[in-house]
Design an enzyme around this catalytic site. Sequence first.
Site, short mmCIF file in Angstrom:
data_model
loop_
_atom_site.label_atom_id
_atom_site.label_comp_id
_atom_site.label_asym_id
_atom_site.label_seq_id
_atom_site.Cartn_x
_atom_site.Cartn_y
_atom_site.Cartn_z
N GLU A 167 -5.55 2.88 4.65
CA GLU A 167 -6.00 1.62 4.07
C GLU A 167 -5.07 0.50 4.52
O GLU A 167 -3.86 0.68 4.63
CB GLU A 167 -6.00 1.68 2.54
CG GLU A 167 -6.87 2.78 1.96
CD GLU A 167 -6.02 3.96 1.50
OE1 GLU A 167 -4.77 3.88 1.54
OE2 GLU A 167 -6.61 4.98 1.11
N HIS A 170 1.81 5.61 -0.75
CA HIS A 170 1.50 4.19 -0.66
C HIS A 170 2.75 3.38 -0.30
O HIS A 170 3.87 3.77 -0.61
CB HIS A 170 0.98 3.68 -2.01
CG HIS A 170 -0.50 3.80 -2.16
ND1 HIS A 170 -1.31 2.76 -2.54
CD2 HIS A 170 -1.33 4.86 -1.98
CE1 HIS A 170 -2.57 3.16 -2.60
NE2 HIS A 170 -2.60 4.45 -2.26
#
Length: 321
Positions: free
Chosen positions: A105, A38
């Site tokens: 994402e 992330h």
Amino acid sequence: MVFLGYHASHEQLPPSRLLAAVQEAERSGFDGAMCSDHFAPWGLAQGESGHAWSWLGAAMATTRFPMGVVSAPGQRYHPAISAQAMATLAEMFPSRFWCALGSGEALNEHVTGDTWPPKPRREERLSEVVDVIRRLHAGERVDHDGLVRVHDARLWSRPADPPRLRAAAASQPTAAAVAAWADGLITVGHDPDEIRAIIAAYRDAGGRGPCAVQVHVSLADSDDEARRIAAEQWRQATAPEELMWDLMQPEDFDRLADPGDARALENGVLISSDEEEMAARLADLVPAGADELYLHGVGQNQDAFLARARDGLLDAVRSRA
């Protein structure tokens, strides 16, 4: 016997503490580990997000078990750079490293300033990325001009055995689509019927290799405490599913989440104070098609979760599965 892995969540712990946690996970009896990749956490209460690839070198050098990462080359990472990073880890740690590729994402990818594509275009881009990475790992000189662009690239340091490229899929259509190229599948959840349907879609489309399931769990001394931890640390599980891929900031997830929605929270996190109950529910995923289970203790106190895993949970799952 089912493979039981540990999930290292970069969103929730500083890299140094996460490194200590994965080392303890090996000592606690886990068979391997995986980590997230992330740029930002899902929510403000999580509060961290170290660089996965820097961390993986340290983690693999100080453990002996296999390790993988879920990553999304194509926007934040150029596929040639991802291919180089994978090849380096696979050369240093033969037969221990794998990477699961997904379409990404917006939370992590928007930082480039490029337009965030719709899902069909992201899936098309992922297909190109896989082709580029595989060709580079095979020793080819690669030119590519499509949704990603590569100019006369080649890898000079390559492993004897290229790393396995698994696919990340959260739905049946995606699982079926990635079966054409993946060396295995990883999905997420704890509902046996949903997991069975996703894995069946992958297998029915010709999917090969191991099928892994990441399971978010909250195991505490009481059900109320387990629920409190889940609501604080994994509240994004209650945000509308159709928006999850397109939100760009942790504040967006916090705004849309409803941690008071017990049903939604329990759909996202396996919550219990009873190791035997949790073990039985985890073991139910094996006949649904899971070859590997990666357990993610959603609390920030990983010492407590790893102690429960070592002292009963892992053996209880293995005895049932």
